[in-house]
Design a protein around this motif. Structure first.
Motif, PDB file in Angstrom:
ATOM      1  N   ALA A 140       0.846  -1.213   0.000  1.00  0.00           N
ATOM      2  CA  ALA A 140       0.000   0.000   0.000  1.00  0.00           C
ATOM      3  C   ALA A 140       0.876   1.256   0.000  1.00  0.00           C
ATOM      4  CB  ALA A 140      -0.923  -0.010   1.211  1.00  0.00           C
TER       5      ALA A 140
ATOM      6  N   SER B 139       3.835   1.444  -1.074  1.00  0.00           N
ATOM      7  CA  SER B 139       4.530   1.507  -2.354  1.00  0.00           C
ATOM      8  C   SER B 139       3.666   2.202  -3.409  1.00  0.00           C
ATOM      9  CB  SER B 139       4.893   0.090  -2.810  1.00  0.00           C
ATOM     10  OG  SER B 139       5.545   0.143  -4.050  1.00  0.00           O
ATOM     11  N   ARG B 140       2.356   2.023  -3.304  1.00  0.00           N
ATOM     12  CA  ARG B 140       1.469   2.749  -4.212  1.00  0.00           C
ATOM     13  C   ARG B 140       1.463   4.237  -3.862  1.00  0.00           C
ATOM     14  NH1 ARG B 140      -2.055  -1.636  -3.881  1.00  0.00           N
ATOM     15  NH2 ARG B 140      -3.305  -0.635  -2.272  1.00  0.00           N
ATOM     16  N   GLU B 141       1.588   4.504  -2.573  1.00  0.00           N
ATOM     17  CA  GLU B 141       1.569   5.904  -2.136  1.00  0.00           C
ATOM     18  C   GLU B 141       2.841   6.633  -2.573  1.00  0.00           C
ATOM     19  OE1 GLU B 141       0.750   6.228   2.019  1.00  0.00           O
ATOM     20  OE2 GLU B 141       1.219   8.360   2.096  1.00  0.00           O
ATOM     21  N   PHE B 142       3.959   5.912  -2.551  1.00  0.00           N
ATOM     22  CA  PHE B 142       5.241   6.512  -2.948  1.00  0.00           C
ATOM     23  C   PHE B 142       5.817   5.687  -4.093  1.00  0.00           C
ATOM     24  CE2 PHE B 142       4.681   7.135   1.656  1.00  0.00           C
ATOM     25  CZ  PHE B 142       4.636   8.517   1.712  1.00  0.00           C
ATOM     26  N   PRO B 143       5.211   5.786  -5.278  1.00  0.00           N
ATOM     27  CA  PRO B 143       5.593   4.876  -6.367  1.00  0.00           C
ATOM     28  C   PRO B 143       7.018   5.075  -6.869  1.00  0.00           C
ATOM     29  CG  PRO B 143       4.092   6.584  -7.158  1.00  0.00           C
ATOM     30  CD  PRO B 143       4.133   6.705  -5.666  1.00  0.00           C
ATOM     31  N   ALA B 144       7.563   6.265  -6.660  1.00  0.00           N
ATOM     32  CA  ALA B 144       8.959   6.476  -7.078  1.00  0.00           C
ATOM     33  C   ALA B 144       9.913   6.126  -5.950  1.00  0.00           C
ATOM     34  CB  ALA B 144       9.159   7.929  -7.496  1.00  0.00           C
TER      35      ALA B 144
END
Lengths: 195, 593
Positions: B466, B468-473
């Motif tokens: 989750a 990782s979706r919030e901070f995709p970079a």
């Protein structure tokens, strides 16, 4: 359609109002979120989907050339989508397109393609309304519709869970109903029944 | 409606009364829509301005930077002694041991901030929590709130661990203050207007006041909701006289409970039983060693600073903000050089009237130091320090059974979970390695029969995805798991400026060097607060409790018999091995370090 645009402002006016209200709402409501940038990235995508849904459905329902209501919601849906694109690329990915590709792989290219196609489709709908019935225009419009619709369904119904997935499911259901209405209407037409 | 309108039908439709009404509605709706979009664009432009990136120097970042630790609106802080006197007291800065900036010319209004705030209390336009920019000024904490001390007649010395601040007591009092049902924007701004009359005149000022009132109320509602949500994990905050009782808040001045915070923030588990009390350390001369912390558990200074900020309450979103992320990097850089450039004052400079030891005494003390201390702590070498093991990887550690100091900081529940969990809290651009580490932890827990912990790791995998979706970079401050590790003892580290490291041992259980090296007995019970500095014994003045306990100058009773407070261990030089005269010489010598 030029006539419609000039003399029939209700569709685009209402669509703009919904867009403006949606943008103000996500701007202010996101201030309560734990991560404002992420909330805005998510909510602009949702707003785009909600605003474009009438156009997506009208495109299925309407046997003729898409009219002003289609164009109005297709346009504001795109504007919300471009806001989403901006937030995603410049806030979530820190402006690094390479990072987008690295993260999303081939999906990134489809997203770029959808953005380009949709922008082109809307521009032509406004700039060259008189060519709405040419073969090239029909092909572009249909391909764009299919790409945008597939993008919405995949992003919401397939890849997400919770409320967003439910909205995606609702869109899928609405599409099925729209297709049925269209097919049944066509069948009645072929059978010689009145519309 | 959906079909293409023909020219004639459109014209006919528009000519009818209904058509005209539709046109009016259409144009009106369009205009309103455009205005709403323009207002949003105006707001976003404002956000860019309020949160404009400012490249600070390392010292500015350390002392004045925003770290996502915003507490409250500036105007509330300026009137807090007035409107929250019940919870905070009428002199909360002094009560909780914060340092005054010593700028008497500063008034009590917004324009004078931050000069009218304690050291380490900074001003930014960032919303507490998410750190998103707003048109309202908020007060936050910088590194200097905890890492600055005023010793002797000196002003605040940056980079030195506080010897007076009771941060945990302040936090509880602050939570009490904001939970006050009577507190609202009207009360706060009314008190401010009485304190600073005339600021809210004119239309622009009044409009700004409406916005300010709105966000003050939103802030109050948010912080109250969050406090209520946390109460099952954090418990109700203490208040009044309860704040000073070690039975309630066992840390007292100059100490924190960093691992309780990490357990809560990172693992989302209760940390109430955690007794890893730690003094706020000297945050200078950190460049002399490869691994930081008392136990040498963090390998990267930026990671160390980031974890310090995170455990103090900064959110992941805040830590990912470019300005805050940059401030962390700069503040970490400051700790590496502080002591060398800029230099720190010496004991002799700070206390010029202190009797100067003879050269003979210093030489004798040096010899004792070489015999008893140099093996673990090294020695000065020009502007630097000579201790080869300090740059080693892994660092040189004296195991707990050997050093025998308080074990609370090393042995506590969940200690083994923290390194991996911390690393997986901040997603990298590619989370494969982090995910695999979590999967391995889950498998290990299953092998050990700890199914509850296995479940926790499985949930951590979902949470990582989750985030990782919030901070995709990738999160800006993501770090490799190897940068944080668990140790089984305390690090043998350089000790320059030992006089600024008081009180001694990692838990601050020994007030002076004199007591540390065995010249005086280590006190079992003593009082801590703002009783001053003893340049002869080299350390903080910590008087014994009287018949009625501790006095107002040093109100906190430190009882070394309580768990986490042990003053045992680190018996160097070993008792009986060095003559008293030599110990006196050693004391004189270490006062020069």
């Amino acid at each position: 359609m030029t006539t419609a645009r000039r003399s029939y402002p209700l569709p685009f006016g209402l669509a703009l109002l919904l867009l403006g209200a949606g943008v103000v709402a996500f701007t202010l409501l996101s201030l309560s979120a734990d991560d404002v940038s992420y909330a805005r990235t998510e909510w602009t995508a949702l707003l785009s989907m909600l605003l474009a849904t009438p156009a997506v459905l009208l495109y299925v329902l309407d046997r003729g050339t898409p009219g002003p209501w289609w164009r109005a919601f297709w346009t504001v849906g795109l504007i919300a989508y471009l806001l989403h694109f901006w937030w995603a690329v410049f806030r979530s990915f820190n402006g690094d397109l390479g990072a987008v590709v690295e993260r999303q792989g081939w999906v990134a290219y489809t997203n770029f393609a959808v953005t380009g196609l949709w922008t082109l489709d809307v521009l032509i709908a406004w700039v060259l309304p008189g060519r709405a019935d040419t073969l090239a225009r029909i092909v572009l419009r249909s391909v764009t519709w299919a790409a945008v619709t597939a993008s919405f369904l995949a992003a919401a119904a397939l890849f997400r869970t919770g409320t967003i997935a439910q909205i995606g499911d609702a869109l899928a259901l609405a599409l099925v109903i729209a297709f049925l209405v269209r097919v049944l209407g066509l069948a009645r037409l072929l059978a010689g029944e009145p519309k | 409606m959906t079909g293409k309108l023909s020219h004639s039908s459109a014209s006919n439709a528009n000519a009818s009364p209904t058509g005209i009404a539709r046109r009016i509605v259409g144009y009106f709706a369009g205009v309103v829509g455009v205005l709403l979009l323009a207002a949003s664009a105006f707001w976003w432009r404002g956000e860019a301005e309020w949160g404009r990136f400012e490249p600070l120097t390392p010292e500015q970042a350390f002392a004045e930077g925003s770290f996502g630790l915003e507490l409250a609106p500036l105007k509330y802080i300026l009137v807090a002694s007035n409107v929250s006197a019940t919870a905070l007291g009428t002199s909360w800065i002094r009560r909780f041991g914060f340092l005054s900036r010593k700028t008497p010319a500063a008034g009590a209004c917004e324009a004078d901030a931050p000069q009218n705030l304690p050291v380490g209390f900074t001003v930014s336009n960032r919303l507490p929590g998410s750190a998103t920019p707003l048109p309202v000024k908020f007060v936050g904490l910088s590194c200097a709130a905890c890492h600055a001390a005023s010793i002797g007649e000196s002003g605040p010395i940056l980079g030195v661990g506080t010897q007076t601040a009771d941060v945990i007591g302040f936090t509880d009092a602050f939570l009490n203050a904001v939970l006050d049902p009577a507190l609202n924007s009207k009360i706060i701004l009314g008190a401010y207007d009485r304190q600073c009359p005339g600021e809210a005149s004119g239309f622009r000022a009044q409009a700004a006041r409406w916005v300010e009132a709105f966000f003050i109320d939103r802030w109050l509602s948010g912080v109250r909701a969050q406090t209520r949500e946390n109460v099952t994990k954090y418990d109700l905050p203490y208040h009044g006289a309860e704040l000073g009782s070690p039975d309630n808040i066992p840390t007292g001045p100059s100490r924190t409970r960093p691992f309780r915070s990490v357990v809560r923030n990172t693992l989302d588990l209760p940390g109430a039983k955690n007794i890893a009390y730690s003094k706020v350390p000297l945050a200078a001369m950190q460049g002399l060693k490869r691994w930081s912390q008392f136990d040498g558990s963090i390998g990267d200074p930026v990671v160390r600073s980031m974890i310090a900020v995170f455990t103090s309450g900064a959110s992941l979103a805040a830590l990912n903000e470019p300005q805050i992320s940059d401030n962390i990097v700069k503040a970490a850089a400051y700790t590496l050089r502080r002591g060398i450039d800029p230099p720190l004052p010496s004991l002799a400079e700070t206390f010029p009237n202190r009797p100067k030891p003879s050269a003979e005494t210093l030489e004798k003390g040096h010899l004792v130091y070489v015999r008893a201390c140099d093996g673990c702590h090294g020695h000065p070498n020009g502007a630097g320090w000579s201790l080869p093991s300090a740059s080693g990887d892994p660092p040189s550690i004296t195991p707990l059974p050997e050093i025998s100091t308080d074990p609370g900081r090393i042995i506590f529940r969940y200690a083994d979970m923290l390194p991996i969990a911390l690393s997986a809290t901040l997603p990298a651009a590619d989370v494969t390695v982090q995910r695999e580490a979590l999967v391995a932890q889950s498998a290990k827990a299953i092998r050990q029969g700890d199914l509850a912990q296995a479940d926790w790791w499985n949930e951590a995998i979902i949470a990582l995805e989750a985030r990782s979706r919030e901070f995709p970079a990738g999160h800006r401050r993501a770090f490799p798991a190897g940068d944080v590790t668990q140790r089984d003892g305390y690090q043998n580290a350089p000790i320059p400026f030992i006089w600024l490291r008081a009180p001694y041992l990692h838990n601050g259980s020994v007030p002076t060097v004199r007591q540390l090296i065995g010249l005086d007995e280590r006190p079992t019970r003593f009082c801590r607060g703002d009783a001053g500095y003893d340049p002869i014994a080299i350390g903080v003045i910590a008087p014994p409790p009287g018949a009625n306990g501790c006095d107002s100058k040093a109100p906190f009773l430190f009882d070394t018999t309580q768990p986490g407070n042990s003053n045992a261990g680190h018996l160097h030089p070993p008792p009986g091995t060095v003559a008293r005269e030599e110990l006196e010489a050693l004391l004189a010598y270490v006062g020069t370090l």
